[in-house]
Enzyme design. Structure first.
Site, mmCIF file in Angstrom:
data_model
loop_
_atom_site.group_PDB
_atom_site.id
_atom_site.type_symbol
_atom_site.label_atom_id
_atom_site.label_comp_id
_atom_site.label_asym_id
_atom_site.label_seq_id
_atom_site.Cartn_x
_atom_site.Cartn_y
_atom_site.Cartn_z
ATOM 1 N N THR A 117 -32.726 -8.209 -2.681
ATOM 2 C CA THR A 117 -32.813 -9.013 -1.457
ATOM 3 C C THR A 117 -34.247 -9.433 -1.143
ATOM 4 O O THR A 117 -35.196 -8.702 -1.468
ATOM 5 C CB THR A 117 -32.259 -8.202 -0.263
ATOM 6 O OG1 THR A 117 -32.572 -8.874 0.954
ATOM 7 C CG2 THR A 117 -32.855 -6.807 -0.191
ATOM 8 N N TYR A 141 -32.873 -1.203 4.920
ATOM 9 C CA TYR A 141 -32.064 -1.947 3.945
ATOM 10 C C TYR A 141 -32.970 -2.449 2.809
ATOM 11 O O TYR A 141 -32.699 -2.204 1.624
ATOM 12 C CB TYR A 141 -31.350 -3.106 4.654
ATOM 13 C CG TYR A 141 -30.731 -4.101 3.723
ATOM 14 C CD1 TYR A 141 -29.750 -3.710 2.823
ATOM 15 C CD2 TYR A 141 -31.135 -5.440 3.730
ATOM 16 C CE1 TYR A 141 -29.180 -4.628 1.947
ATOM 17 C CE2 TYR A 141 -30.573 -6.356 2.870
ATOM 18 C CZ TYR A 141 -29.596 -5.948 1.986
ATOM 19 O OH TYR A 141 -29.051 -6.856 1.122
#
Ligand code: UDP
Length: 327
Positions: A117, A141
């Site tokens: 990501t 995350y």
């Protein structure tokens, strides 16, 4: 047809990947615990229900299907939740991925495509985010995904695990043929939440922060159509199968849109008002995440043709109106 093990194949991006894998001569074998995925979304190959914490089950699936590669989508992916429950992200994302990587190498399956990501880059003002940029995540995350990238590098050195890492920017849209689409419960992503507000499925959208240092005060993101994204995955898989070795690719268009711009486009495309309110910032959100890279275009020949805001919102809206999965 050669088997590809697809973790998270019952989820949003994984289910679209299964569709294009099947269309490209592969058999996608979905491995999913159905915590956030939907069995109804598994339409293009066999389904094995299982958790990444279950190493015996992983070994059995590798033995039964002898996949030639792994596509690893299964993960928790909510920035906000990762800030309130970071342990969940380290245990599930990092611990689960380590189990999978070890099972793959035990089975001699040494081609691995990984969903990373842009959240691994974090907040970097005025810096063009390409694959050589520093990774300074500001939420758990992003930190969990960066850690998995490190594990992959270590296993390449120790076991010869070839891997393609895709750092996604913001994925949106749905299969234009309507076979699969985006459906999270609870939903936390901007475009489906806007569509929920338009359709009256929720009272209104809350804009998370209007005091960012951007032209209209709201966060800027680089949105990529899910069909373009999974097309890159097939290209990345073929790259590995051709023996081209490990590589990292950003998957973004290079164009950023603010929350307000996405909201305005949604109103225009659906021709309906978007009920919304202005709220506080969400912890963990970066001001701006826009890809500055052309590596995927240059090296993979990737052309993200559907990744314009109008097409992404129109495809998402068509799916949104046509139905949803159920447990
Ligand atoms: N966002 C928002 N309201 C919402 C959900 C998201 O204003 O209800 C904003 C969020 O702050 C971010 C952008 O929309 O700037 C995209 O958020 P999303 O959760 O879709 O993806 P993320 O960038 O967190 O991966």
């Amino acid at each position: 047809m050669p088997n590809i093990l697809v973790t998270g194949g019952a989820g949003y991006i994984g289910s679209h990947a299964c569709k294009v894998l099947a269309a490209n001569g592969f058999t996608p074998v979905t491995y999913d615990n159905l915590v956030t995925g939907w069995q109804e979304a598994v339409k293009f190959g066999p389904f094995e229900q299982g958790d990444l914490s279950d190493t015996a089950r992983l070994d059995a699936v590798f033995k039964d299907y002898a996949p030639i590669a792994v596509m690893h989508f299964a993960a928790l992916s909510q920035v906000g939740e990762s800030m309130t429950d970071p342990g969940l992200y380290w245990r599930n994302n990092v611990g689960g991925s380590l189990n999978l990587i070890e099972a793959a190498t035990r089975a001699g399956c040494l081609n691995f495509v990984f969903s990373s990501t842009c959240a691994t880059y974090g907040e970097q003002d005025g810096v063009t985010l390409d694959e050589t940029s520093l990774q300074l995540p500001i939420n758990a995350y992003g930190a969990s995904k960066r850690a998995i990238e490190d594990i992959l590098k270590n296993f390449e050195e120790s076991h010869g695990l070839s891997h393609v890492i895709f750092r996604y920017f913001n994925v949106a849209g749905a299969d234009p043929e309507g076979e699969v689409g985006e459906f999270h419960q609870p939903e936390t992503h901007l475009i489906p939440l806007i569509l929920d507000a338009i359709a009256g499925r929720r009272e209104k959208l809350t804009i998370y922060g209007t005091d960012y240092d951007t032209p209209d005060g709201t966060c800027i993101r680089d949105y990529v159509h899910v069909m373009d994204l999974v097309d890159a995955h097939v290209k990345g898989l073929n790259w590995l199968l051709e023996g081209k070795g490990s590589q990292i690719f950003n998957l973004g268009t290079g164009k950023g849109f603010s929350v307000r711009e996405v909201l305005d486009s949604s109103r225009i495309i659906t021709n309906k008002p978007v009920p919304y309110e202005e709220g506080l910032r969400r912890p963990g959100d970066c001001t701006k995440l826009v890809s500055g890279s052309v590596r995927a275009r240059d090296q993979l020949g990737w052309t993200p043709d559907r990744s314009n805001l109008e097409t992404m919102i129109a495809d998402a809206w068509r799916w949104h109106q046509s139905g949803h999965y159920s447990k």
